[in-house]
Design a protein around this motif. Structure first.
Motif, PDB file in Angstrom:
ATOM      1  N   ALA A  77      -6.828  -9.727  -2.553  1.00 57.98           N
ATOM      2  CA  ALA A  77      -7.845  -8.878  -1.923  1.00 57.98           C
ATOM      3  C   ALA A  77      -7.389  -7.435  -1.891  1.00 57.98           C
ATOM      4  O   ALA A  77      -6.190  -7.131  -2.036  1.00 57.98           O
ATOM      5  CB  ALA A  77      -8.134  -9.370  -0.501  1.00 57.98           C
ATOM      6  N   ALA A  78      -8.359  -6.533  -1.706  1.00 60.65           N
ATOM      7  CA  ALA A  78      -8.023  -5.119  -1.581  1.00 60.65           C
ATOM      8  C   ALA A  78      -7.265  -4.882  -0.291  1.00 60.65           C
ATOM      9  O   ALA A  78      -7.357  -5.654   0.656  1.00 60.65           O
ATOM     10  CB  ALA A  78      -9.293  -4.278  -1.607  1.00 60.65           C
ATOM     11  N   GLY A  79      -6.495  -3.791  -0.258  1.00 67.99           N
ATOM     12  CA  GLY A  79      -5.781  -3.465   0.956  1.00 67.99           C
ATOM     13  C   GLY A  79      -4.395  -2.930   0.707  1.00 67.99           C
ATOM     14  O   GLY A  79      -3.966  -2.742  -0.448  1.00 67.99           O
ATOM     15  N   ASP A  80      -3.685  -2.659   1.819  1.00 68.68           N
ATOM     16  CA  ASP A  80      -2.309  -2.173   1.761  1.00 68.68           C
ATOM     17  C   ASP A  80      -1.359  -3.333   1.996  1.00 68.68           C
ATOM     18  O   ASP A  80      -1.500  -4.073   2.973  1.00 68.68           O
ATOM     19  CB  ASP A  80      -2.076  -1.110   2.830  1.00 68.68           C
ATOM     20  CG  ASP A  80      -2.944   0.113   2.637  1.00 68.68           C
ATOM     21  OD1 ASP A  80      -3.376   0.361   1.507  1.00 68.68           O
ATOM     22  OD2 ASP A  80      -3.209   0.816   3.643  1.00 68.68           O
ATOM     23  N   TYR A  81      -0.351  -3.456   1.105  1.00 73.28           N
ATOM     24  CA  TYR A  81       0.628  -4.530   1.201  1.00 73.28           C
ATOM     25  C   TYR A  81       2.022  -3.904   1.158  1.00 73.28           C
ATOM     26  O   TYR A  81       2.384  -3.229   0.184  1.00 73.28           O
ATOM     27  CB  TYR A  81       0.453  -5.535   0.060  1.00 73.28           C
ATOM     28  CG  TYR A  81      -0.915  -6.202   0.076  1.00 73.28           C
ATOM     29  CD1 TYR A  81      -1.102  -7.407   0.722  1.00 73.28           C
ATOM     30  CD2 TYR A  81      -2.008  -5.593  -0.540  1.00 73.28           C
ATOM     31  CE1 TYR A  81      -2.359  -8.018   0.760  1.00 73.28           C
ATOM     32  CE2 TYR A  81      -3.258  -6.182  -0.516  1.00 73.28           C
ATOM     33  CZ  TYR A  81      -3.436  -7.400   0.139  1.00 73.28           C
ATOM     34  OH  TYR A  81      -4.685  -7.985   0.178  1.00 73.28           O
ATOM     35  N   ALA A  83       2.131 -16.907   0.099  1.00 67.61           N
ATOM     36  CA  ALA A  83       3.410 -17.122  -0.571  1.00 67.61           C
ATOM     37  C   ALA A  83       3.672 -18.612  -0.701  1.00 67.61           C
ATOM     38  O   ALA A  83       3.442 -19.380   0.241  1.00 67.61           O
ATOM     39  CB  ALA A  83       4.535 -16.444   0.191  1.00 67.61           C
ATOM     40  N   ALA A  84       4.171 -19.008  -1.874  1.00 64.16           N
ATOM     41  CA  ALA A  84       4.518 -20.406  -2.110  1.00 64.16           C
ATOM     42  C   ALA A  84       5.529 -20.475  -3.244  1.00 64.16           C
ATOM     43  O   ALA A  84       5.319 -19.883  -4.316  1.00 64.16           O
ATOM     44  CB  ALA A  84       3.274 -21.229  -2.457  1.00 64.16           C
ATOM     45  N   ALA A 104      -1.974  -2.869   7.676  1.00 63.98           N
ATOM     46  CA  ALA A 104      -1.367  -3.334   6.442  1.00 63.98           C
ATOM     47  C   ALA A 104      -0.879  -4.771   6.569  1.00 63.98           C
ATOM     48  O   ALA A 104      -0.522  -5.234   7.666  1.00 63.98           O
ATOM     49  CB  ALA A 104      -0.206  -2.425   6.054  1.00 63.98           C
ATOM     50  N   THR A 105      -0.857  -5.454   5.447  1.00 70.01           N
ATOM     51  CA  THR A 105      -0.257  -6.790   5.370  1.00 70.01           C
ATOM     52  C   THR A 105       1.205  -6.627   4.979  1.00 70.01           C
ATOM     53  O   THR A 105       1.513  -5.946   3.985  1.00 70.01           O
ATOM     54  CB  THR A 105      -0.984  -7.657   4.329  1.00 70.01           C
ATOM     55  OG1 THR A 105      -2.331  -7.853   4.760  1.00 70.01           O
ATOM     56  CG2 THR A 105      -0.300  -9.004   4.161  1.00 70.01           C
ATOM     57  N   THR A 106       2.101  -7.209   5.762  1.00 67.46           N
ATOM     58  CA  THR A 106       3.530  -7.090   5.465  1.00 67.46           C
ATOM     59  C   THR A 106       4.019  -8.346   4.767  1.00 67.46           C
ATOM     60  O   THR A 106       3.600  -9.462   5.089  1.00 67.46           O
ATOM     61  CB  THR A 106       4.351  -6.855   6.738  1.00 67.46           C
ATOM     62  OG1 THR A 106       4.183  -7.973   7.622  1.00 67.46           O
ATOM     63  CG2 THR A 106       3.907  -5.584   7.440  1.00 67.46           C
ATOM     64  N   ILE A 107       4.902  -8.130   3.790  1.00 64.44           N
ATOM     65  CA  ILE A 107       5.476  -9.238   3.021  1.00 64.44           C
ATOM     66  C   ILE A 107       6.992  -9.089   3.096  1.00 64.44           C
ATOM     67  O   ILE A 107       7.558  -8.145   2.537  1.00 64.44           O
ATOM     68  CB  ILE A 107       4.990  -9.220   1.564  1.00 64.44           C
ATOM     69  CG1 ILE A 107       3.454  -9.308   1.521  1.00 64.44           C
ATOM     70  CG2 ILE A 107       5.623 -10.346   0.779  1.00 64.44           C
ATOM     71  CD1 ILE A 107       2.877  -9.082   0.138  1.00 64.44           C
ATOM     72  N   VAL A 131       4.444 -13.856   4.805  1.00 62.53           N
ATOM     73  CA  VAL A 131       3.306 -12.950   4.782  1.00 62.53           C
ATOM     74  C   VAL A 131       2.726 -12.838   6.180  1.00 62.53           C
ATOM     75  O   VAL A 131       2.413 -13.854   6.821  1.00 62.53           O
ATOM     76  CB  VAL A 131       2.222 -13.451   3.803  1.00 62.53           C
ATOM     77  CG1 VAL A 131       1.007 -12.529   3.855  1.00 62.53           C
ATOM     78  CG2 VAL A 131       2.777 -13.538   2.386  1.00 62.53           C
ATOM     79  N   THR A 132       2.547 -11.609   6.643  1.00 65.22           N
ATOM     80  CA  THR A 132       1.928 -11.353   7.941  1.00 65.22           C
ATOM     81  C   THR A 132       0.701 -10.495   7.712  1.00 65.22           C
ATOM     82  O   THR A 132       0.811  -9.323   7.337  1.00 65.22           O
ATOM     83  CB  THR A 132       2.904 -10.642   8.891  1.00 65.22           C
ATOM     84  OG1 THR A 132       4.085 -11.439   9.038  1.00 65.22           O
ATOM     85  CG2 THR A 132       2.260 -10.431  10.250  1.00 65.22           C
TER      86      THR A 132
END
Length: 708
Positions: free
Chosen positions: A107-111, A98-99, A79-82, A91-92
């Motif tokens: 993109a598709a995926g888990d956040y 992020a800005a 997963a991408t962590t925010i 954002v990792t």
């Protein structure tokens, strides 16, 4: 043709088209002697009823939940962590950046989001992709617009992580006010699903709380939504599988909005808990509304005590022998009953006339009250800002189960086409109709307790085949009407009412009515073949416990109706195979007075203690037999198991015998304290043989009376 009328026309066509080979049980067992006009009315009503029964079938299947809708798991490895931190975010992982306080996912995926963003927003712009947002203790506030903006995606799934509390707050004023700008704290142009077991608090300060321009699905979780306008909005579909929803809305609580595309705009509820306080409708569907289960506490428009509905009173019908005529004993045409004065200018005393209702917007209430004529012609088109209903659907509305506490300033349950109730427990308090369907209403099961209403049940076709229903209404308890106000009759009233398709059909169930107006009122006909019906009221002589314009075919079931004498009716001679007695007392009896009907052996056939004062009492049970001897007594107490004042057996102690008699061969045996008297069986122009109380005058004959 405006959209509202077009919707009604389409609904009527669909209801007729959906008539299956097996009609409702209410149409079975029609006697061969039934009049052709009543049969025509029954056929038309059966068509509508079949449509009601078909309504909602397959609704749960239309709210399809796929694997993405129910998936809550995610992996920290992929997963991408925010991480939200004040005015910035870190954002990792891939697929997001992020800005300046704005996090954009492409993109598709888990956040997985956590932390607090004090002034910023989350944006998803991933065309045709499935994006999984996990709120893992995230709090997002925007001071210039929406908190989460789902610009484009194949689907967005928001998971509320177990054990976490999350929050979304938008600005009270948006910087972007263009036509395509977001309008909710959580705004999606894609299909949106919310699942998980955590909590999400949403503050929609600008307009709505959560809005999807496609489908909105709630699978689970706890949602607390406060919105300036609507709480939850799904354009094409709102589907709730489970969850705990608390909504405080300045507009509607939950709504769907697509009223143009076939198969769209539905609301489907399979379960969950709902606590909704809305200024307007609690649940509003642009198409069908189907509820399988759930627990509902709904307050719309401040509740029934806050209702500003105007119910103008007027003399209906009018003309020679029309429904608007007073029926008086030994008095001339159009004279009021004894003890009542003819109203000035054709306007009856308060509470003494049948009512014609006007649905006015609150802004016009004062003017309507001061000008009743205007109240009957103006303000009849409902607007979104004036509708404060509990459950509302433009198309079919089906309740198959659930527990409901509904307190509404307007109708508690309302459909512009049909309502079908097959189960559930409904407690309803309303400033207008408790249950209203423009075309057809079918009650097949469930428990319905109407504690306050203007009219209890209202539709052009009402079929009761099951359920336990208790109605308290300030006007009519049950009203069969198409909203046209009825037609003036000729001698005996009725006109073409016998075959106008308007029908109250009771084939089963248990129904009690406490009415200030008519108890059972049909602007067409009534047919009863089973069930139990108890009617208390009215107490004034301008209404009747039973009121029909066509015929009343009584072929089965138990019917007891107590009320005033001025406009009292009994079942029709033609078509009725079950025997009835109609007793007219020499003076008004006190509320709670037990009236006992015994057979020749002294056994109780029926005993009833009306809850209101009464002068007439109609009793009909399958046990009554022509040629047998009976006695009627008043007073005393019964040692049986009485329900709602009704005793099917038991022994009555005390009381005074009022009259002994032999039951006649006709459908109705009319009684007074002297014994059997001549009943009224005047012919209406519609061919129906109605039953007015005996001793009516020689006048124009409202509602089917004639001179004995």
């Amino acid at each position: 043709m405006n959209h509202r009328n077009k919707t009604k026309l389409i609904a009527v066509v669909l209801l007729s088209a959906m008539l299956a080979a097996g009609c409702s049980s209410a149409s079975e067992g029609a006697p061969a002697s039934a009049s052709s006009s009543a049969a025509a009315g029954a056929s038309a009503a059966a068509t509508s009823t079949a449509g009601v029964q078909a309504a909602g079938e397959g609704a749960v299947a239309s709210a399809k939940y796929d694997e993405d809708d129910t998936r809550t798991e995610w992996s920290a490895d992929s997963a991408t962590t925010i991480a939200l931190n004040g005015s910035s975010a870190t954002v990792t992982g891939s697929g997001a950046e992020a800005a300046d306080g704005v996090v954009t996912i492409s993109a598709a995926g888990d956040y997985v989001l956590s932390g607090k963003l004090e002034d910023g927003r989350i944006v998803v712009n991933a065309p045709d992709k499935v994006v999984h947002l996990v709120l893992n203790g995230a709090d997002v506030t925007s001071k210039s617009g929406t908190a989460i903006h789902l610009v484009e995606a194949g689907k967005v799934v928001v998971t509320l992580q177990e054990g976490t509390e999350n929050g979304l707050t938008d600005a009270a004023v948006y910087a972007d006010t263009s036509d395509d700008a977001p309008t909710a704290a959580l705004f999606s142009k894609a299909d949106l699903t919310i699942n998980g077991t955590g909590k999400l608090s949403v503050n929609g300060n600008f307009n709505d709380g959560i809005t999807s321009k496609d489908d909105l699905k709630i699978v689970s979780g706890t949602l607390i939504v406060t919105a300036a306008d609507d709480g939850l909005v799904g354009k094409d579909l709102v589907a709730v599988k489970d969850g705990d929803l608390s909504i405080e809305a300045g507009g509607d609580g939950i709504k769907s909005t697509n009223d143009t595309d076939e198969g769209k705009g539905e609301i489907v509820v399979e379960g969950g808990r709902f606590d909704i306080r809305s200024a307007n409708d609690a649940l509003q569907s642009a198409a069908s509304l189907y509820i399988a289960d759930g627990t509902f506490g709904l307050v719309a428009g401040g509740g029934h005590a806050a209702s500003t509905k105007t119910h103008a009173e007027e003399m209906p019908g009018g003309g020679f022998g029309g429904r608007g005529q007073w029926s008086g004993e030994g008095q001339g045409f159009g004279q009021p009953p004894e003890g009542m004065e003819r109203p000035e200018g054709g306007t009856p005393p308060d509470g003494e006339a049948a009512s014609a209702r006007t649905r006015n917007a609150p802004a016009s209430d004062i003017a309507a009250t001061e000008n009743p004529e205007a109240a009957n012609t103006a303000g009849t088109e409902e607007t979104e800002s004036t509708s404060a209903k509990g459950l509302k659907a433009a198309g079919p509305l089906v309740v198959a189960g659930g527990t409901f506490e509904i307190d509404a300033a307007d109708d508690a349950v309302h459909s512009n086409t049909s309502v079908r109730i097959t189960g559930g427990r409904l407690s309803l308090a309303t400033g207008d109709d408790a249950i209203h369907a423009d075309a057809a209403l079918a009650i097949e099961g469930g428990t319905i307790d109407i504690t306050s209403s203007y009219e209890g049940l209202e539709s052009a076709s009402i079929a009761v085949s099951g359920g336990e229903i208790r109605v308290i209404a300030s006007d009519d308890g049950v009203n069969v009407s198409d909203g046209s106000g009825g037609e003036p009759g000729g001698f005996g009233g009725g006109g073409q009412a016998a075959n106008n398709g308007l029908l109250l059909d009771i084939s089963g169930g248990y129904l009690t009515v406490d009415a200030g107006g008519d108890g059972l009122d049909s602007n067409g006909s009534i047919r009863m073949s089973g069930g139990t019906v108890l009617v208390n009221g009215p107490t004034n002589s301008g209404n009747g416990a039973l009121d029909y314009d066509g015929t009343f075919e009584h072929v089965g079931g138990t019917l007891i109706a107590a009320g005033s004498a001025g406009m009292a009716q009994a079942p029709s001679e033609d078509g009725s195979t079950q025997r009835s007695i109609m007793m007219t007392f020499p003076q008004t009896q006190e509320a709670g007075t037990l009236v006992t009907l015994r057979d020749a052996s002294g056994q109780t056939v029926a005993a009833f203690a009306p809850t209101k004062t009464f002068q007439t009492l109609l009793i009909s049970t399958p046990a009554l037999q022509s040629g047998e001897n009976y006695t009627l007594s008043a007073g005393g107490t019964n040692d049986g198991n009485g329900v709602d004042g009704f005793y099917e057996s038991g022994t009555t102690a005390g009381g005074t015998e009022v009259v002994g008699f032999t039951l006649g061969d006709g459908a109705v045996t009319y009684l007074n304290e002297s014994g059997v008297t001549t009943g009224s069986t005047g012919m209406g122009m519609g061919g129906g043989r109605g039953g007015m109380r005996p001793g009516s005058g020689t006048g124009g004959g409202s509602r089917g009376e004639r001179t004995p």
